[in-house]
Design a protein around this motif. Structure first.
Motif, short mmCIF file in Angstrom:
data_model
loop_
_atom_site.label_atom_id
_atom_site.label_comp_id
_atom_site.label_asym_id
_atom_site.label_seq_id
_atom_site.Cartn_x
_atom_site.Cartn_y
_atom_site.Cartn_z
N LEU A 4 36.68 -129.63 31.69
CA LEU A 4 37.72 -129.49 30.68
C LEU A 4 38.77 -130.59 30.84
N PHE A 5 38.91 -131.09 32.07
CA PHE A 5 39.87 -132.16 32.36
C PHE A 5 39.20 -133.54 32.36
N LEU A 6 37.86 -133.55 32.29
CA LEU A 6 37.11 -134.81 32.30
C LEU A 6 36.21 -134.92 31.08
N PHE A 7 36.60 -134.26 30.01
CA PHE A 7 35.67 -134.07 28.89
C PHE A 7 35.26 -135.38 28.22
N ARG A 8 33.95 -135.48 27.99
CA ARG A 8 33.35 -136.53 27.18
C ARG A 8 32.31 -135.86 26.28
N LEU A 9 32.09 -136.43 25.10
CA LEU A 9 31.12 -135.83 24.18
C LEU A 9 29.72 -135.74 24.80
N THR A 10 29.40 -136.68 25.68
CA THR A 10 28.07 -136.67 26.31
C THR A 10 27.84 -135.42 27.16
N LEU A 11 28.91 -134.75 27.55
CA LEU A 11 28.76 -133.52 28.33
C LEU A 11 28.10 -132.40 27.53
N LEU A 12 28.11 -132.55 26.21
CA LEU A 12 27.47 -131.54 25.37
C LEU A 12 25.96 -131.55 25.54
N ILE A 13 25.41 -132.68 26.00
CA ILE A 13 23.95 -132.77 26.18
C ILE A 13 23.47 -131.79 27.25
N PRO A 14 23.95 -131.89 28.51
CA PRO A 14 23.50 -130.92 29.51
C PRO A 14 23.94 -129.50 29.19
N ALA A 15 25.11 -129.34 28.56
CA ALA A 15 25.58 -128.00 28.20
C ALA A 15 24.59 -127.33 27.25
N LEU A 16 24.11 -128.09 26.27
CA LEU A 16 23.15 -127.55 25.31
C LEU A 16 21.81 -127.24 25.98
N ILE A 17 21.37 -128.15 26.85
CA ILE A 17 20.08 -127.96 27.52
C ILE A 17 20.09 -126.72 28.41
N PHE A 18 21.15 -126.56 29.21
CA PHE A 18 21.23 -125.39 30.09
C PHE A 18 21.36 -124.10 29.27
N SER A 19 22.11 -124.15 28.19
CA SER A 19 22.27 -122.97 27.34
C SER A 19 20.94 -122.55 26.73
N LEU A 20 20.19 -123.53 26.23
CA LEU A 20 18.88 -123.24 25.66
C LEU A 20 17.93 -122.67 26.71
N SER A 21 18.03 -123.18 27.92
CA SER A 21 17.18 -122.68 29.00
C SER A 21 17.41 -121.19 29.23
N ILE A 22 18.68 -120.79 29.25
CA ILE A 22 19.02 -119.38 29.46
C ILE A 22 18.59 -118.53 28.27
N ILE A 23 18.89 -119.00 27.07
CA ILE A 23 18.56 -118.24 25.86
C ILE A 23 17.05 -118.03 25.73
N LEU A 24 16.29 -119.10 25.93
CA LEU A 24 14.84 -119.00 25.79
C LEU A 24 14.22 -118.15 26.90
N SER A 25 14.84 -118.17 28.06
CA SER A 25 14.35 -117.33 29.15
C SER A 25 14.48 -115.86 28.79
#
Length: 240
Positions: A71-92
């Motif tokens: 939150l203190f180091l935010f860059r738009l590129t951080l959305l890439i791993p955030a989306l991947i990890f979220s999808l991993s949990i949802i699909l699991s």
């Protein structure tokens, strides 16, 4: 029953962090280091629970803790791993096999570009290395899943995903021949994945061979970064 440590998670995120340090040797790397350790420990503690759909409040709390520093180091590129990890949990939790495992591994390697973008401006070389690193991680995971005797996965999936990934990687790496060289060994192996393992007793040996090949690709990418991008000098370590 004693919990088995997820050595693969520590291995992958450590290599990703070292690539980051080579690409962007800055004092801020020291800040990313504890985050890297936190991510590795979190995956180690929650990965098996995620696959068995037994994540609890503490597990989700630990995952949320991983996001707080960004939150203190935010860059738009951080959305890439955030989306991947979220999808991993949802699909699991959707009871889908293979894809959550593959995405979980990809999520670790996908941290490379966000970390670089936190430390400095991203260059075309950074993007080229990132694409190869993520593509390799993705298809290596699919390759391992295909090899497992109890997985109903065809060799054609490995070939198709690598062929598509290879096209993207070649386009982004045309200006950097050493990066292109790193694609040779994976291309030979993934386009000719061979037969499945005959028994589960062969899985350990498969893991050892895979680790050696991953280190080879990692070394080639690190050399490319050093040759083109990173003057390993004292001034390069300064934050300005």
């Amino acid at each position: 029953m004693q919990r088995t440590r997820n050595h693969a998670a520590y291995f992958m995120i450590l290599l990703t962090y070292v690539l980051f340090v080579v690409a962007a040797p800055r004092l801020i790397d020291l800040i990313i280091a504890p985050l890297m350790i936190l991510h590795a420990v979190t995956v180690d503690l929650t990965y098996s629970k995620m696959l068995s759909r037994k994540l609890g409040k503490r597990d989700f709390g630990l995952m949320a803790l991983n996001a707080v520093p960004y939150l203190f180091l935010f860059r738009l590129t951080l959305l890439i791993p955030a989306l991947i990890f979220s999808l991993s949990i949802i699909l699991s939790y959707s009871k889908i096999n293979v894809i959550p495992q593959v995405l979980g591994t990809l999520g670790l390697s996908s941290l490379l570009l966000p970390w670089i973008s936190i430390a400095q401006s991203v260059t075309p070389l950074d993007v080229a290395v990132y694409m190869v690193w993520c593509a390799y991680t993705l298809v290596e995971s699919i390759y391992v899943e295909y090899k497992l005797p109890f997985r109903n996965l065809r060799a054609g999936i490995v070939r198709i995903v690598w062929a598509l990934s290879l096209l993207i990687c070649v386009i982004t790496s045309l200006a950097f021949p050493p990066v292109l060289v790193s694609l040779v060994e994976p291309s030979i192996r993934f386009m000719r994945p061979g037969e499945k393992l005959r028994s589960a007793s062969q899985i350990k040996e498969l893991g050892k061979r895979g680790s050696k090949r991953t280190i080879l690709l990692f070394a080639l990418l690190a050399v490319a970064l050093i040759l083109y991008h990173t003057p390993l000098t004292v001034p390069a370590l300064l934050p300005w």
